[in-house]
Design a protein around this motif. Structure first.
Motif, PDB file in Angstrom:
ATOM      1  N   LYS A 182      17.545 -38.377  -7.386  1.00 18.80           N
ATOM      2  CA  LYS A 182      18.393 -38.401  -6.195  1.00 18.80           C
ATOM      3  C   LYS A 182      19.815 -37.911  -6.499  1.00 18.80           C
ATOM      4  O   LYS A 182      20.377 -37.087  -5.772  1.00 18.80           O
ATOM      5  N   LEU A 183      20.416 -38.436  -7.574  1.00 19.33           N
ATOM      6  CA  LEU A 183      21.830 -38.160  -7.841  1.00 19.33           C
ATOM      7  C   LEU A 183      22.077 -36.880  -8.636  1.00 19.33           C
ATOM      8  O   LEU A 183      23.123 -36.260  -8.504  1.00 19.33           O
ATOM      9  N   VAL A 184      21.109 -36.494  -9.459  1.00 24.18           N
ATOM     10  CA  VAL A 184      21.299 -35.308 -10.302  1.00 24.18           C
ATOM     11  C   VAL A 184      20.587 -34.091  -9.709  1.00 24.18           C
ATOM     12  O   VAL A 184      21.201 -33.065  -9.442  1.00 24.18           O
ATOM     13  N   TYR A 185      19.265 -34.198  -9.509  1.00 21.44           N
ATOM     14  CA  TYR A 185      18.489 -33.060  -9.019  1.00 21.44           C
ATOM     15  C   TYR A 185      18.779 -32.726  -7.558  1.00 21.44           C
ATOM     16  O   TYR A 185      19.087 -31.591  -7.210  1.00 21.44           O
ATOM     17  N   THR A 186      18.664 -33.720  -6.675  1.00 17.27           N
ATOM     18  CA  THR A 186      18.717 -33.466  -5.233  1.00 17.27           C
ATOM     19  C   THR A 186      20.134 -33.246  -4.705  1.00 17.27           C
ATOM     20  O   THR A 186      20.430 -32.215  -4.100  1.00 17.27           O
ATOM     21  N   SER A 187      21.019 -34.208  -4.943  1.00 12.59           N
ATOM     22  CA  SER A 187      22.365 -34.119  -4.367  1.00 12.59           C
ATOM     23  C   SER A 187      23.384 -33.443  -5.282  1.00 12.59           C
ATOM     24  O   SER A 187      24.408 -32.949  -4.813  1.00 12.59           O
ATOM     25  N   GLY A 188      23.134 -33.436  -6.573  1.00  5.48           N
ATOM     26  CA  GLY A 188      24.087 -32.855  -7.522  1.00  5.48           C
ATOM     27  C   GLY A 188      25.381 -33.653  -7.642  1.00  5.48           C
ATOM     28  O   GLY A 188      26.404 -33.142  -8.095  1.00  5.48           O
ATOM     29  N   LEU A 189      25.349 -34.921  -7.262  1.00  7.50           N
ATOM     30  CA  LEU A 189      26.553 -35.761  -7.321  1.00  7.50           C
ATOM     31  C   LEU A 189      26.904 -36.181  -8.746  1.00  7.50           C
ATOM     32  O   LEU A 189      28.046 -36.512  -9.034  1.00  7.50           O
ATOM     33  N   ALA A 190      25.899 -36.183  -9.615  1.00  4.79           N
ATOM     34  CA  ALA A 190      26.129 -36.674 -10.978  1.00  4.79           C
ATOM     35  C   ALA A 190      25.487 -35.765 -12.019  1.00  4.79           C
ATOM     36  O   ALA A 190      24.557 -35.009 -11.722  1.00  4.79           O
ATOM     37  N   ASN A 191      26.014 -35.845 -13.247  1.00  8.46           N
ATOM     38  CA  ASN A 191      25.417 -35.110 -14.373  1.00  8.46           C
ATOM     39  C   ASN A 191      24.285 -35.908 -15.005  1.00  8.46           C
ATOM     40  O   ASN A 191      23.389 -35.350 -15.632  1.00  8.46           O
ATOM     41  N   SER A 192      24.354 -37.229 -14.877  1.00  5.83           N
ATOM     42  CA  SER A 192      23.305 -38.097 -15.422  1.00  5.83           C
ATOM     43  C   SER A 192      23.320 -39.417 -14.691  1.00  5.83           C
ATOM     44  O   SER A 192      24.312 -39.769 -14.037  1.00  5.83           O
ATOM     45  N   ALA A 193      22.223 -40.139 -14.787  1.00  7.61           N
ATOM     46  CA  ALA A 193      22.120 -41.455 -14.154  1.00  7.61           C
ATOM     47  C   ALA A 193      21.018 -42.242 -14.840  1.00  7.61           C
ATOM     48  O   ALA A 193      19.961 -41.696 -15.165  1.00  7.61           O
ATOM     49  N   ASP A 194      21.282 -43.500 -15.085  1.00  7.03           N
ATOM     50  CA  ASP A 194      20.239 -44.340 -15.685  1.00  7.03           C
ATOM     51  C   ASP A 194      20.478 -45.802 -15.328  1.00  7.03           C
ATOM     52  O   ASP A 194      21.525 -46.164 -14.796  1.00  7.03           O
ATOM     53  N   SER A 195      19.505 -46.631 -15.606  1.00  8.52           N
ATOM     54  CA  SER A 195      19.637 -48.076 -15.390  1.00  8.52           C
ATOM     55  C   SER A 195      18.866 -48.804 -16.483  1.00  8.52           C
ATOM     56  O   SER A 195      17.959 -48.253 -17.095  1.00  8.52           O
ATOM     57  N   PHE A 196      19.259 -50.070 -16.720  1.00 11.63           N
ATOM     58  CA  PHE A 196      18.575 -50.844 -17.754  1.00 11.63           C
ATOM     59  C   PHE A 196      18.737 -52.332 -17.489  1.00 11.63           C
ATOM     60  O   PHE A 196      19.646 -52.765 -16.773  1.00 11.63           O
ATOM     61  N   LEU A 197      17.839 -53.096 -18.068  1.00 12.15           N
ATOM     62  CA  LEU A 197      17.964 -54.553 -18.062  1.00 12.15           C
ATOM     63  C   LEU A 197      18.214 -54.998 -19.496  1.00 12.15           C
ATOM     64  O   LEU A 197      17.419 -54.725 -20.382  1.00 12.15           O
ATOM     65  N   TRP A 198      19.361 -55.634 -19.716  1.00 10.18           N
ATOM     66  CA  TRP A 198      19.690 -56.212 -21.023  1.00 10.18           C
ATOM     67  C   TRP A 198      19.247 -57.658 -20.948  1.00 10.18           C
ATOM     68  O   TRP A 198      19.901 -58.503 -20.373  1.00 10.18           O
ATOM     69  N   SER A 199      18.058 -57.929 -21.482  1.00  7.81           N
ATOM     70  CA  SER A 199      17.409 -59.224 -21.270  1.00  7.81           C
ATOM     71  C   SER A 199      17.636 -60.142 -22.470  1.00  7.81           C
ATOM     72  O   SER A 199      17.272 -59.823 -23.603  1.00  7.81           O
ATOM     73  N   LEU A 200      18.229 -61.312 -22.207  1.00  6.25           N
ATOM     74  CA  LEU A 200      18.549 -62.268 -23.267  1.00  6.25           C
ATOM     75  C   LEU A 200      17.957 -63.638 -22.959  1.00  6.25           C
ATOM     76  O   LEU A 200      17.479 -63.885 -21.862  1.00  6.25           O
ATOM     77  N   LYS A 201      17.980 -64.515 -23.939  1.00 11.51           N
ATOM     78  CA  LYS A 201      17.311 -65.812 -23.827  1.00 11.51           C
ATOM     79  C   LYS A 201      17.793 -66.631 -22.637  1.00 11.51           C
ATOM     80  O   LYS A 201      16.999 -67.190 -21.887  1.00 11.51           O
ATOM     81  N   HIS A 202      19.108 -66.724 -22.461  1.00  8.30           N
ATOM     82  CA  HIS A 202      19.652 -67.608 -21.429  1.00  8.30           C
ATOM     83  C   HIS A 202      20.099 -66.883 -20.161  1.00  8.30           C
ATOM     84  O   HIS A 202      20.323 -67.501 -19.137  1.00  8.30           O
ATOM     85  N   SER A 203      20.291 -65.587 -20.256  1.00  8.20           N
ATOM     86  CA  SER A 203      20.767 -64.820 -19.114  1.00  8.20           C
ATOM     87  C   SER A 203      20.537 -63.341 -19.433  1.00  8.20           C
ATOM     88  O   SER A 203      19.812 -63.017 -20.347  1.00  8.20           O
TER      89      SER A 203
END
Length: 207
Positions: A182-203
């Motif tokens: 959406k952000l890189v290929y289609t709209s060209g709004l960004a050079n890159s985009a990613d997401s992640f979950l940093w999953s830890l024991k308590h939070s």
């Protein structure tokens, strides 16, 4: 067998050499400069971490601060070693083309003789409920602006954490992900985009 001999011995007979410690201290400090202090992504990651976590121990990066690295003493190292280096606070991972029975005998030979220690329980400080948005602005001389958005995520073993991990992968892992398309290929709004979950024991942190 040689590896087991060395590693089991290191759990009880570690040699503390000031010259080696000082040398390693400088290596870690240089790594901190490279990955965080002099890196746009690293600087933004630390700022995001400190925005999501305000009171819990998760607000501290694993590598520590320059103040910590400079002030850690031989007494600190020995105290940490004596407190936490114990067979009941460790996991031995063995992988490869091994003979299972022979390997079990070797583990018993080198690790069974090590005495267990009373390792103190980790006292986690939970985060208070966040009532409003937090915004951090960083000014640096870079070619393109960057933005990070994050929310506190549930503890590692919850159903919600597993669901959020799948969501993070679908949203922003790789060039076929939804955010990237959406952000890189289609709209060209960004050079890159990613997401992640940093999953830890308590939070955790979903970003």
């Amino acid at each position: 067998e040689l590896f087991m001999d060395i590693e089991s011995d290191r759990m009880v007979n570690l040699i503390f050499d000031q010259k080696e410690i000082d040398s390693e201290r400088e290596v870690v400090k240089e790594e901190k400069r490279l990955r965080y202090d002099n890196s746009v992504m690293g600087t933004m990651y630390l700022a995001t971490l400190n925005s999501v976590f305000k009171v819990s121990q998760y607000r501290w990066p694993v590598i520590g601060s320059m103040k910590d690295l400079n002030s850690a003493t031989m007494k600190d190292f020995k105290s940490f070693y004596k407190t936490f280096y114990s067979p009941n606070n460790a996991v031995v991972v063995i992988a490869g083309d091994i003979d299972i029975e022979k390997t079990k005998k070797l583990v018993k030979k080198y690790y069974a003789k090590l005495e267990r220690q009373d390792v103190p329980d980790f006292k986690f400080t939970p985060e208070p409920t966040q009532r409003s948005q937090r915004v951090v602005r960083i000014k640096k001389d870079i070619k393109a602006p960057m933005i990070a958005m994050a929310v506190k995520a549930p503890e590692r073993d919850s159903d919600e954490a597993y669901a959020m991990d799948i969501l993070a992968r679908a949203l922003g892992e790789g060039k076929s992900s939804r955010l990237y398309k959406k952000l890189v290929y289609t709209s060209g709004l960004a050079n890159s985009a990613d997401s992640f979950l940093w999953s830890l024991k308590h939070s955790g942190m979903f970003a």
